[in-house]
Structures are given as structure tokens and as C-alpha cells.
Design a protein around this motif. Structure first.
Motif, PDB file in Angstrom:
ATOM      1  N   SER A  40     -47.211 -40.326   1.629  1.00  0.00           N
ATOM      2  CA  SER A  40     -45.985 -40.988   2.046  1.00  0.00           C
ATOM      3  C   SER A  40     -45.248 -41.504   0.815  1.00  0.00           C
ATOM      4  CB  SER A  40     -46.256 -42.121   3.032  1.00  0.00           C
ATOM      5  OG  SER A  40     -46.975 -43.161   2.418  1.00  0.00           O
ATOM      6  N   TYR A  41     -43.923 -41.676   0.993  1.00  0.00           N
ATOM      7  CA  TYR A  41     -43.042 -42.037  -0.118  1.00  0.00           C
ATOM      8  C   TYR A  41     -41.936 -42.894   0.453  1.00  0.00           C
ATOM      9  CZ  TYR A  41     -40.045 -41.000  -4.241  1.00  0.00           C
ATOM     10  OH  TYR A  41     -39.268 -41.057  -5.376  1.00  0.00           O
ATOM     11  N   GLY A  42     -41.798 -44.119  -0.028  1.00  0.00           N
ATOM     12  CA  GLY A  42     -40.775 -45.015   0.509  1.00  0.00           C
ATOM     13  C   GLY A  42     -40.053 -45.767  -0.590  1.00  0.00           C
ATOM     14  N   TRP A  51     -42.896 -47.122  -2.962  1.00  0.00           N
ATOM     15  CA  TRP A  51     -44.292 -47.146  -2.535  1.00  0.00           C
ATOM     16  C   TRP A  51     -44.696 -45.703  -2.276  1.00  0.00           C
ATOM     17  CZ3 TRP A  51     -40.688 -50.604  -0.618  1.00  0.00           C
ATOM     18  CH2 TRP A  51     -40.877 -51.935  -0.987  1.00  0.00           C
ATOM     19  N   THR A  87     -52.284 -44.116   9.820  1.00  0.00           N
ATOM     20  CA  THR A  87     -50.869 -43.952  10.115  1.00  0.00           C
ATOM     21  C   THR A  87     -50.713 -43.079  11.358  1.00  0.00           C
ATOM     22  OG1 THR A  87     -48.740 -43.238   9.225  1.00  0.00           O
ATOM     23  CG2 THR A  87     -50.630 -41.946   8.581  1.00  0.00           C
TER      24      THR A  87
END
Length: 98
Positions: A40-42, A51, A87
Motif C-alpha cells: 500500500s502507498y498513501g 506511508w 487489511t
């Protein structure tokens, strides 16, 4: 494989040099997601932090991956190994066998 979370401070994210690298960064992140290295990439709304959750062999692989990113010179990462990362997976809906 282990799971790691990087909390990354973005340094000077509003410089023109930074902005020019964003398309290359997105392409690299997409490649790493397709390869299964990034889970994941935020990005924070104020553009101050990223993040990233990684699936990697070790901490060295995480830092090697971060160094491969076009925006690396603008990143100040703190990386933590996670005991677990749960998740809900987006994408395909759960099938009902009714």
C-alpha cells in the motif's frame, strides 16, 4: 517475507524539481506494486508525509527499494518491521455460493 511500514517525511515537496519527478515516481510505485514489493502507498493531504507498506525479505531490501525511487533525495524515511498487517483487499467482491 516480512512486512515493513515506512513513514516518510517529504522534504521540500513544493519545489519544481520535486514536481517534475512525480510522474516517474508514480510509474515506479506502480511497478513495485505489480511486483508485490509494495502493498500500500498513501500520501497525507498536506503532502508532508508518505506511508508505504512493503513485503520484503529483509530491511535491506526495503531501503534498496526506497533508494530506487525517483524522489529518494526528497525522502526522510523511518522504517518499522510489523508483526502483522491486516487489511480488507479492494478489487474483486467476495463470492457468495448461494
Amino acid at each position: 517475507m516480512s512486512t515493513y511500514k515506512a513513514e516518510i517525511e517529504l522534504i521540500n515537496p513544493f519545489k519544481a524539481e520535486f514536481s517534475k519527478l512525480i510522474p516517474e515516481q508514480r510509474k515506479k510505485v506502480d511497478e513495485l506494486m505489480n511486483a508485490g514489493l509494495i502493498v500500500s502507498y498513501g500520501l497525507a493531504m498536506d503532502r508532508s508525509k508518505l506511508w508505504i507498506v512493503f513485503e520484503a525479505k529483509n530491511l535491506e531490501q526495503v531501503y534498496d527499494t526506497l533508494r530506487s525511487m525517483p524522489l529518494y533525495d526528497f525522502l526522510k524515511p523511518d522504517v518499522f518491521e510489523l508483526a502483522f498487517y491486516d487489511t480488507i483487499h479492494a478489487g474483486f467482491p467476495q463470492l457468495s455460493l448461494n
